[in-house]
Design an enzyme around this catalytic site. Sequence first.
Site, PDB file in Angstrom:
ATOM      1  CE  LYS A 133      -3.559  -2.734   2.111  1.00 12.63           C
ATOM      2  NZ  LYS A 133      -4.829  -2.796   2.793  1.00 12.63           N
TER       3      LYS A 133
ATOM      4  CD  GLU B 274      -7.433  -8.006  -0.773  1.00 12.61           C
ATOM      5  OE1 GLU B 274      -6.464  -8.385  -0.118  1.00 12.61           O
ATOM      6  OE2 GLU B 274      -7.568  -6.834  -1.167  1.00 12.61           O
TER       7      GLU B 274
ATOM      8  CD  GLU C 173      -6.769  -0.235   1.124  1.00  8.79           C
ATOM      9  OE1 GLU C 173      -5.672  -0.086   0.554  1.00  8.79           O
ATOM     10  OE2 GLU C 173      -6.933  -0.993   2.097  1.00  8.79           O
TER      11      GLU C 173
HETATM   12  P1  PGA Z   1      -4.457  -6.438   5.242  1.00 10.91           P
HETATM   13  O1  PGA Z   1      -4.636  -5.905   3.738  1.00 10.91           O
HETATM   14  O2  PGA Z   1      -3.701  -7.739   5.159  1.00 10.91           O
HETATM   15  O3  PGA Z   1      -3.682  -5.364   5.959  1.00 10.91           O
HETATM   16  O4  PGA Z   1      -5.827  -6.644   5.804  1.00 10.91           O
HETATM   17  C1  PGA Z   1      -4.905  -6.775   2.688  1.00 10.91           C
HETATM   18  C2  PGA Z   1      -5.109  -6.004   1.420  1.00 10.91           C
HETATM   19  O5  PGA Z   1      -5.744  -4.940   1.458  1.00 10.91           O
HETATM   20  O6  PGA Z   1      -4.639  -6.422   0.339  1.00 10.91           O
END
Ligand code: PGA
Length: 262
Positions: A12, A174, A104
Amino acid sequence: MARKPLMAGNWKMNLNHVEAVGLVQKLAWTLEDKKHDPEKSEVIVLPPYTDLRTVQTLVDGDRLDIGYGAQDVSAFDNGAYTGDISADMLVKLGCRYVVIGHSERRQFHGEDDNIVNAKTQKAVSRGLVPIVCVGEGLEVRQELRHVPETLHQVEGALAGLTPEQVANLVIAYEPVWAIGTGRVATPEDAQEVCGAIRLWIVEQHGGEIADRTRILYGGSVKASSIAALMAEPDIDGCLVGGASLIVEEFAAIARFYEMPVI
Ligand code: PGA
């Protein structure tokens, strides 16, 4: 043909290019030290754009067995698209993978299924492997509409792709309520949706294609939860956010095959 598990670290908007060197080097050392078998899982990192050139130089220079890719790509070839990055630019940087349609991006950049589809088409046309993200929000899950909602996103994202293109891409399930919350889906919940996605591919493109498409789970994956997730028949790896920034955690996730299922 067996699907090779894929463990993808989605950084990210974390780590600048100097910090990226530290993490990738430490990851490579740790995997080597723990005698990670690259045949048993493919390990990749997905850093911010600004880190990619540095990661490329490091991976090439030290011949590291770590793949990499980007977190997004433009649906356009080139031109007046301020702030965007093209598929060709990513290919030039040696990227093999690109995340498309992360929740996101959908939430903060208004990306809908049509945009996700256009980006997916562009990525495959340039030989990049898209990691197409799908998954329901909390309300949808509470109303038990998670399977149809997720399949609807898959259908939109993959519209117009050839069966061969579908076999070669990666789908990441996800659930939005599990991302960054510490609330990992149970293996059964993750399998329910990943299995439904594979069945959808069987219906659309046949069993041979569906057997080859890799389907990942993502959302608060940690070393402690990985073995049970990977024991499910339709989970072929994980898209890992927070835990991919902690080398020991991510290396343990990569070596899920050594862990007992609890
Ligand atoms: P996370 O994120 O493992 O911090 O929950 C996963 C992602 O958004 O790909």
